[in-house]
Scaffold this motif. Sequence first.
Motif, PDB file in Angstrom:
ATOM      1  N   GLY A  33      38.579  44.483  40.556  1.00 12.84           N
ATOM      2  CA  GLY A  33      39.321  45.128  39.310  1.00 12.84           C
ATOM      3  C   GLY A  33      38.099  46.757  39.520  1.00 12.84           C
ATOM      4  O   GLY A  33      36.980  46.189  40.589  1.00 12.84           O
ATOM      5  N   ARG A  34      37.304  47.389  39.153  1.00  9.14           N
ATOM      6  CA  ARG A  34      36.584  48.399  38.579  1.00  9.14           C
ATOM      7  C   ARG A  34      35.331  47.845  39.051  1.00  9.14           C
ATOM      8  O   ARG A  34      34.561  46.698  38.703  1.00  9.14           O
ATOM      9  CB  ARG A  34      36.665  49.083  37.605  1.00  9.14           C
ATOM     10  N   SER A  35      34.067  48.526  39.855  1.00  3.70           N
ATOM     11  CA  SER A  35      32.917  48.047  40.414  1.00  3.70           C
ATOM     12  C   SER A  35      32.086  49.239  39.794  1.00  3.70           C
ATOM     13  O   SER A  35      32.464  50.893  40.227  1.00  3.70           O
ATOM     14  CB  SER A  35      32.561  48.144  42.120  1.00  3.70           C
ATOM     15  N   SER A  36      30.758  49.515  39.716  1.00  7.87           N
ATOM     16  CA  SER A  36      29.754  50.097  39.114  1.00  7.87           C
ATOM     17  C   SER A  36      29.521  50.957  41.095  1.00  7.87           C
ATOM     18  O   SER A  36      28.922  51.855  40.346  1.00  7.87           O
ATOM     19  CB  SER A  36      28.751  49.954  38.779  1.00  7.87           C
ATOM     20  N   MET A  37      29.697  50.536  41.893  1.00  8.80           N
ATOM     21  CA  MET A  37      30.171  51.168  43.250  1.00  8.80           C
ATOM     22  C   MET A  37      30.469  51.890  43.496  1.00  8.80           C
ATOM     23  O   MET A  37      31.717  51.463  43.326  1.00  8.80           O
ATOM     24  CB  MET A  37      29.483  50.159  44.657  1.00  8.80           C
ATOM     25  N   GLY A  38      30.531  52.608  44.375  1.00  7.24           N
ATOM     26  CA  GLY A  38      31.500  53.581  44.603  1.00  7.24           C
ATOM     27  C   GLY A  38      32.087  53.154  45.535  1.00  7.24           C
ATOM     28  O   GLY A  38      31.609  52.276  46.721  1.00  7.24           O
ATOM     29  N   VAL A  39      34.087  53.636  46.155  1.00  2.82           N
ATOM     30  CA  VAL A  39      34.368  52.926  47.179  1.00  2.82           C
ATOM     31  C   VAL A  39      33.583  53.206  49.078  1.00  2.82           C
ATOM     32  O   VAL A  39      33.546  52.081  49.852  1.00  2.82           O
ATOM     33  CB  VAL A  39      36.232  53.463  47.217  1.00  2.82           C
ATOM     34  N   TRP A  77      31.724  39.560  54.455  1.00  2.00           N
ATOM     35  CA  TRP A  77      32.199  40.665  53.520  1.00  2.00           C
ATOM     36  C   TRP A  77      33.141  39.983  52.028  1.00  2.00           C
ATOM     37  O   TRP A  77      33.095  41.250  51.617  1.00  2.00           O
ATOM     38  CB  TRP A  77      33.948  41.304  54.673  1.00  2.00           C
ATOM     39  N   THR A  78      33.183  38.850  51.792  1.00  3.02           N
ATOM     40  CA  THR A  78      34.340  38.552  51.550  1.00  3.02           C
ATOM     41  C   THR A  78      33.164  38.675  49.949  1.00  3.02           C
ATOM     42  O   THR A  78      33.115  38.747  48.732  1.00  3.02           O
ATOM     43  CB  THR A  78      34.718  37.549  50.969  1.00  3.02           C
ATOM     44  N   THR A  79      31.900  37.934  50.414  1.00  2.00           N
ATOM     45  CA  THR A  79      30.759  37.499  49.615  1.00  2.00           C
ATOM     46  C   THR A  79      29.921  38.472  49.461  1.00  2.00           C
ATOM     47  O   THR A  79      29.955  39.395  48.219  1.00  2.00           O
ATOM     48  CB  THR A  79      29.782  37.102  50.229  1.00  2.00           C
ATOM     49  N   ALA A  80      30.630  39.788  50.169  1.00  2.32           N
ATOM     50  CA  ALA A  80      29.394  40.958  49.598  1.00  2.32           C
ATOM     51  C   ALA A  80      30.281  41.989  49.134  1.00  2.32           C
ATOM     52  O   ALA A  80      29.663  42.307  47.439  1.00  2.32           O
ATOM     53  CB  ALA A  80      29.079  41.985  51.122  1.00  2.32           C
ATOM     54  N   GLU A  81      31.683  41.437  48.875  1.00  2.00           N
ATOM     55  CA  GLU A  81      32.512  43.220  48.001  1.00  2.00           C
ATOM     56  C   GLU A  81      32.170  42.012  46.383  1.00  2.00           C
ATOM     57  O   GLU A  81      32.191  42.254  45.660  1.00  2.00           O
ATOM     58  CB  GLU A  81      33.890  42.256  48.410  1.00  2.00           C
ATOM     59  N   TRP A  82      32.012  40.610  46.293  1.00  2.00           N
ATOM     60  CA  TRP A  82      31.857  39.385  45.326  1.00  2.00           C
ATOM     61  C   TRP A  82      30.742  39.989  44.382  1.00  2.00           C
ATOM     62  O   TRP A  82      30.329  40.001  43.842  1.00  2.00           O
ATOM     63  CB  TRP A  82      32.291  38.371  45.998  1.00  2.00           C
ATOM     64  N   THR A  83      29.350  40.311  45.748  1.00  2.00           N
ATOM     65  CA  THR A  83      28.368  40.694  45.343  1.00  2.00           C
ATOM     66  C   THR A  83      28.568  42.142  45.025  1.00  2.00           C
ATOM     67  O   THR A  83      27.582  43.053  43.896  1.00  2.00           O
ATOM     68  CB  THR A  83      27.335  40.385  46.299  1.00  2.00           C
ATOM     69  N   MET A  84      28.839  43.010  45.337  1.00  2.00           N
ATOM     70  CA  MET A  84      28.572  44.451  44.860  1.00  2.00           C
ATOM     71  C   MET A  84      29.952  43.919  43.457  1.00  2.00           C
ATOM     72  O   MET A  84      29.976  45.478  42.533  1.00  2.00           O
ATOM     73  CB  MET A  84      29.349  45.279  46.384  1.00  2.00           C
ATOM     74  N   HIS A  85      30.591  43.666  43.415  1.00  2.00           N
ATOM     75  CA  HIS A  85      31.305  43.604  42.159  1.00  2.00           C
ATOM     76  C   HIS A  85      30.796  42.678  40.956  1.00  2.00           C
ATOM     77  O   HIS A  85      31.631  42.579  39.701  1.00  2.00           O
ATOM     78  CB  HIS A  85      32.302  42.946  41.975  1.00  2.00           C
ATOM     79  N   ARG A  86      29.130  42.520  41.259  1.00  2.00           N
ATOM     80  CA  ARG A  86      29.071  41.681  40.382  1.00  2.00           C
ATOM     81  C   ARG A  86      29.423  40.399  39.860  1.00  2.00           C
ATOM     82  O   ARG A  86      29.855  39.950  38.690  1.00  2.00           O
ATOM     83  CB  ARG A  86      28.049  42.282  39.347  1.00  2.00           C
ATOM     84  N   GLY A  87      30.184  39.767  40.786  1.00  2.00           N
ATOM     85  CA  GLY A  87      31.427  39.009  40.174  1.00  2.00           C
ATOM     86  C   GLY A  87      30.612  37.176  39.676  1.00  2.00           C
ATOM     87  O   GLY A  87      31.375  37.176  38.750  1.00  2.00           O
ATOM     88  N   TRP A  88      29.113  37.019  39.453  1.00  2.00           N
ATOM     89  CA  TRP A  88      28.797  36.111  38.568  1.00  2.00           C
ATOM     90  C   TRP A  88      28.818  36.157  37.085  1.00  2.00           C
ATOM     91  O   TRP A  88      28.380  35.102  36.810  1.00  2.00           O
ATOM     92  CB  TRP A  88      27.096  35.394  39.366  1.00  2.00           C
ATOM     93  N   ARG A  89      28.558  37.892  36.858  1.00  2.00           N
ATOM     94  CA  ARG A  89      29.198  38.390  35.100  1.00  2.00           C
ATOM     95  C   ARG A  89      29.765  37.898  35.295  1.00  2.00           C
ATOM     96  O   ARG A  89      29.907  38.148  33.368  1.00  2.00           O
ATOM     97  CB  ARG A  89      28.123  39.549  35.401  1.00  2.00           C
TER      98      ARG A  89
END
Length: 91
Positions: A33-39, A77-89
């Motif tokens: 889904g959408r992220s608070s960080m830009g593409v 890369w997958t961990t970074a993308e998950w982190t930038m999407h704040r996947g733990w929330r």
Amino acid sequence: MTAWLLLLHLLNALLPIVCMASLMPWLGQWVLGRSSMGVLRRALVHAALGVLVWLGVLAVTGQDGSMMLYACWLLVWTTAEWTMHRGWRRR
């Protein structure tokens, strides 16, 4: 190795980094889904991480096309993308 061959080798080594850095933000947006960080910012983070992992694995193994490199890229890369999407929330 001539200068031309060195340039071609570096370009071929950086090509997967550039391609995945440009694709990962869009794939992350599609999956998470959408992220608070830009593409663009996420793409730059992925490019920087890709170069760091490449240099790290090259220093450890002495090979730049090993399966260990591709596995490390995938994890980072997958961990970074998950982190930038704040996947733990989520959920």
